[in-house]
Design a protein around this motif. Structure first.
Motif, PDB file in Angstrom:
ATOM      1  N   ARG A   3       0.926  -1.049   0.112  1.00 12.74           N
ATOM      2  CA  ARG A   3       0.099  -0.109   0.005  1.00 12.74           C
ATOM      3  C   ARG A   3       0.923   1.297   0.023  1.00 12.74           C
ATOM      4  NH1 ARG A   3      -3.979   0.365   4.856  1.00 12.74           N
ATOM      5  NH2 ARG A   3      -2.148   0.419   5.810  1.00 12.74           N
ATOM      6  N   GLU A   4       0.145   2.473  -0.209  1.00 13.65           N
ATOM      7  CA  GLU A   4       0.739   3.651   0.022  1.00 13.65           C
ATOM      8  C   GLU A   4       0.446   4.269   1.349  1.00 13.65           C
ATOM      9  OE1 GLU A   4      -0.564   5.528  -3.323  1.00 13.65           O
ATOM     10  OE2 GLU A   4       0.833   5.065  -4.707  1.00 13.65           O
ATOM     11  N   LEU A   5       1.392   4.937   1.686  1.00 13.35           N
ATOM     12  CA  LEU A   5       1.096   5.543   2.980  1.00 13.35           C
ATOM     13  C   LEU A   5       1.162   7.063   3.144  1.00 13.35           C
ATOM     14  CD1 LEU A   5       3.392   3.571   5.574  1.00 13.35           C
ATOM     15  CD2 LEU A   5       1.028   3.033   5.193  1.00 13.35           C
ATOM     16  N   GLY A   6      -0.088   7.730   3.513  1.00  9.74           N
ATOM     17  CA  GLY A   6      -0.297   9.263   3.519  1.00  9.74           C
ATOM     18  C   GLY A   6       0.406  10.053   4.316  1.00  9.74           C
ATOM     19  N   LEU A   7       0.973  10.912   4.392  1.00  7.22           N
ATOM     20  CA  LEU A   7       1.564  11.787   5.330  1.00  7.22           C
ATOM     21  C   LEU A   7       1.309  13.117   5.074  1.00  7.22           C
ATOM     22  CD1 LEU A   7       2.664  12.096   8.033  1.00  7.22           C
ATOM     23  CD2 LEU A   7       5.000  12.138   6.868  1.00  7.22           C
ATOM     24  N   ALA A   8       0.295  14.084   5.676  1.00 10.08           N
ATOM     25  CA  ALA A   8      -0.060  15.470   5.333  1.00 10.08           C
ATOM     26  C   ALA A   8      -0.292  15.500   3.617  1.00 10.08           C
ATOM     27  CB  ALA A   8       1.400  16.284   5.623  1.00 10.08           C
ATOM     28  N   GLY A   9      -1.081  14.435   3.061  1.00  7.81           N
ATOM     29  CA  GLY A   9      -1.398  14.727   1.958  1.00  7.81           C
ATOM     30  C   GLY A   9      -0.434  14.326   0.863  1.00  7.81           C
ATOM     31  N   ILE A  10       0.633  13.836   1.253  1.00  5.81           N
ATOM     32  CA  ILE A  10       1.601  13.209   0.444  1.00  5.81           C
ATOM     33  C   ILE A  10       1.790  11.617   0.482  1.00  5.81           C
ATOM     34  CG2 ILE A  10       4.240  13.203  -0.102  1.00  5.81           C
ATOM     35  CD1 ILE A  10       4.237  16.353   1.123  1.00  5.81           C
ATOM     36  N   TYR A  11       1.664  10.774  -0.639  1.00  9.00           N
ATOM     37  CA  TYR A  11       1.823   9.499  -0.328  1.00  9.00           C
ATOM     38  C   TYR A  11       3.004   8.855  -0.603  1.00  9.00           C
ATOM     39  CZ  TYR A  11      -3.395   9.808  -0.614  1.00  9.00           C
ATOM     40  OH  TYR A  11      -4.650  10.112  -0.233  1.00  9.00           O
ATOM     41  N   PHE A  12       3.574   7.979   0.221  1.00  8.58           N
ATOM     42  CA  PHE A  12       4.823   7.336   0.220  1.00  8.58           C
ATOM     43  C   PHE A  12       4.524   6.005  -0.131  1.00  8.58           C
ATOM     44  CE2 PHE A  12       5.553  11.314   2.734  1.00  8.58           C
ATOM     45  CZ  PHE A  12       6.412  11.857   2.262  1.00  8.58           C
ATOM     46  N   PRO A  13       5.437   5.175  -0.783  1.00 11.03           N
ATOM     47  CA  PRO A  13       5.448   3.966  -0.633  1.00 11.03           C
ATOM     48  C   PRO A  13       5.635   3.344   0.493  1.00 11.03           C
ATOM     49  CG  PRO A  13       7.009   4.569  -2.648  1.00 11.03           C
ATOM     50  CD  PRO A  13       6.385   5.869  -1.710  1.00 11.03           C
ATOM     51  N   ALA A  14       4.979   2.234   0.886  1.00 11.34           N
ATOM     52  CA  ALA A  14       5.091   1.400   2.046  1.00 11.34           C
ATOM     53  C   ALA A  14       6.770   1.034   2.040  1.00 11.34           C
ATOM     54  CB  ALA A  14       4.034   0.233   2.224  1.00 11.34           C
TER      55      ALA A  14
END
Length: 70
Positions: A3-14
């Motif tokens: 999945r992708e993890l979202g942090l403050a509207g920015i998505y990062f690859p898990a």
């Protein structure tokens, strides 16, 4: 599934988050191993460090999948 993890509207690859966590653990463990003199027993330090990182990355991934099922 990764999945992708979202942090403050920015998505990062898990995998990126898992790799950063494994890198922090790797740095801590390498300092500990250096302090106790374990590296005197290791034939190829860079190869050992890489293998240690891969093992830690697998462990972090397994814990993340166990604690955060999709």
């Amino acid at each position: 599934m990764i999945r992708e993890l979202g942090l403050a509207g920015i998505y990062f690859p898990a995998l990126l988050i898992w790799a950063l966590a494994a890198m922090v653990l790797n740095l801590i463990l390498r300092r500990l191993l250096r302090a106790i003199g374990f590296y005197r027993l290791v034939w190829h330090r860079a190869l050992f460090d890489f293998a240690l990182f891969v093992i830690l990355l697998g462990g972090v991934r397994a814990l993340a999948i166990y604690w955060m099922p999709s």
